[in-house]
Motif scaffolding. Structure first.
Motif, mmCIF file in Angstrom:
data_model
loop_
_atom_site.group_PDB
_atom_site.id
_atom_site.type_symbol
_atom_site.label_atom_id
_atom_site.label_comp_id
_atom_site.label_asym_id
_atom_site.label_seq_id
_atom_site.Cartn_x
_atom_site.Cartn_y
_atom_site.Cartn_z
ATOM 1 N N ALA A 19 15.520 -42.293 11.058
ATOM 2 C CA ALA A 19 14.190 -42.252 11.669
ATOM 3 C C ALA A 19 14.266 -41.673 13.077
ATOM 4 O O ALA A 19 13.414 -40.874 13.472
ATOM 5 C CB ALA A 19 13.580 -43.650 11.696
ATOM 6 N N ASP A 20 15.307 -42.060 13.830
ATOM 7 C CA ASP A 20 15.475 -41.526 15.184
ATOM 8 C C ASP A 20 15.763 -40.029 15.148
ATOM 9 O O ASP A 20 15.268 -39.276 15.991
ATOM 10 C CB ASP A 20 16.596 -42.262 15.922
ATOM 11 C CG ASP A 20 16.194 -43.661 16.348
ATOM 12 O OD1 ASP A 20 14.992 -43.998 16.294
ATOM 13 O OD2 ASP A 20 17.097 -44.427 16.751
ATOM 14 N N VAL A 21 16.569 -39.582 14.189
ATOM 15 C CA VAL A 21 16.851 -38.149 14.043
ATOM 16 C C VAL A 21 15.555 -37.400 13.720
ATOM 17 O O VAL A 21 15.279 -36.338 14.293
ATOM 18 C CB VAL A 21 17.929 -37.894 12.966
ATOM 19 C CG1 VAL A 21 18.009 -36.418 12.599
ATOM 20 C CG2 VAL A 21 19.287 -38.401 13.423
ATOM 21 N N PRO A 47 18.132 -19.282 24.799
ATOM 22 C CA PRO A 47 19.276 -19.120 23.891
ATOM 23 C C PRO A 47 19.221 -20.135 22.749
ATOM 24 O O PRO A 47 18.591 -21.181 22.873
ATOM 25 C CB PRO A 47 20.480 -19.382 24.788
ATOM 26 C CG PRO A 47 19.958 -20.306 25.832
ATOM 27 C CD PRO A 47 18.535 -19.875 26.071
ATOM 28 N N HIS A 48 19.907 -19.821 21.650
ATOM 29 C CA HIS A 48 19.964 -20.771 20.539
ATOM 30 C C HIS A 48 20.731 -22.028 20.987
ATOM 31 O O HIS A 48 21.552 -21.977 21.910
ATOM 32 C CB HIS A 48 20.608 -20.137 19.303
ATOM 33 C CG HIS A 48 22.081 -19.916 19.415
ATOM 34 N ND1 HIS A 48 23.004 -20.927 19.216
ATOM 35 C CD2 HIS A 48 22.796 -18.811 19.717
ATOM 36 C CE1 HIS A 48 24.215 -20.441 19.381
ATOM 37 N NE2 HIS A 48 24.127 -19.164 19.690
ATOM 38 N N LEU A 49 20.429 -23.138 20.354
ATOM 39 C CA LEU A 49 21.058 -24.415 20.702
ATOM 40 C C LEU A 49 22.053 -24.875 19.642
ATOM 41 O O LEU A 49 22.472 -26.030 19.643
ATOM 42 C CB LEU A 49 19.984 -25.486 20.936
ATOM 43 C CG LEU A 49 18.974 -25.143 22.031
ATOM 44 C CD1 LEU A 49 17.954 -26.257 22.177
ATOM 45 C CD2 LEU A 49 19.656 -24.839 23.351
ATOM 46 N N HIS A 50 22.447 -23.970 18.759
ATOM 47 C CA HIS A 50 23.417 -24.288 17.719
ATOM 48 C C HIS A 50 24.727 -24.730 18.369
ATOM 49 O O HIS A 50 25.283 -24.012 19.197
ATOM 50 C CB HIS A 50 23.643 -23.049 16.853
ATOM 51 C CG HIS A 50 24.702 -23.214 15.823
ATOM 52 N ND1 HIS A 50 24.478 -23.879 14.637
ATOM 53 C CD2 HIS A 50 25.994 -22.823 15.794
ATOM 54 C CE1 HIS A 50 25.584 -23.871 13.927
ATOM 55 N NE2 HIS A 50 26.521 -23.239 14.606
ATOM 56 N N LEU A 119 22.635 -31.856 13.568
ATOM 57 C CA LEU A 119 22.711 -30.510 13.005
ATOM 58 C C LEU A 119 24.147 -30.032 12.879
ATOM 59 O O LEU A 119 24.461 -29.256 11.997
ATOM 60 C CB LEU A 119 21.906 -29.526 13.868
ATOM 61 C CG LEU A 119 20.425 -29.830 13.982
ATOM 62 C CD1 LEU A 119 19.775 -28.897 14.988
ATOM 63 C CD2 LEU A 119 19.738 -29.747 12.639
ATOM 64 N N GLU A 120 25.016 -30.509 13.753
ATOM 65 C CA GLU A 120 26.432 -30.140 13.699
ATOM 66 C C GLU A 120 27.067 -30.615 12.394
ATOM 67 O O GLU A 120 27.923 -29.961 11.838
ATOM 68 C CB GLU A 120 27.191 -30.753 14.876
ATOM 69 C CG GLU A 120 26.752 -30.214 16.216
ATOM 70 C CD GLU A 120 27.374 -30.981 17.361
ATOM 71 O OE1 GLU A 120 28.278 -31.814 17.129
ATOM 72 O OE2 GLU A 120 26.956 -30.741 18.496
#
Length: 123
Positions: A19-21, A47-50, A119-120
């Protein structure tokens, strides 16, 4: 009985984390997505945040950073991201994050960071 309780507590923690994600994803969409993406190489106004955690500030290739960000001299960790998201002008004076002024809520920033870190794991 204690095994059942600990299993239930773990499941509740997992539900709360998801839920937090999700809330962090909504924060990203409402506060960051106008300028940033989370896809590697997809630079936009920002810039991308990947995989930003562990990356040197001002180091994404093919992006025109401000001289302030190029010379920031630090690696993004969660503490630095939290400071920057809270107040970019105070953290890196002369950055190009206008008109973004920061997220005041520590809880909101924590959820946003949790989203970025999640996302990582997907890749």
């Amino acid at each position: 009985m204690s095994i059942l309780l600990s299993s239930s507590a773990t499941s509740q923690e997992s539900i709360n984390r998801r839920a937090d994600v999700e809330l962090g994803g909504r924060v990203f969409n409402s506060s960051c997505r106008t300028c940033h993406t989370t896809r590697e190489g997809d630079n936009r106004l920002g810039p991308h945040l990947h995989n930003i955690v562990g990356r040197k500030a001002g180091a994404v290739s093919n992006y025109g950073y401000s001289s302030a960000m190029k010379g920031a001299g630090f690696v993004w960790d969660e503490a630095m991201l939290d400071r920057f998201i809270a107040n970019p002008d105070e953290t890196v004076p002369g950055n190009s994050m206008r008109p973004y002024g920061g997220l005041a809520s520590a809880d909101t920033r924590a959820k946003l960071l949790l989203f970025l870190r999640s996302l990582e794991k997907e890749q």
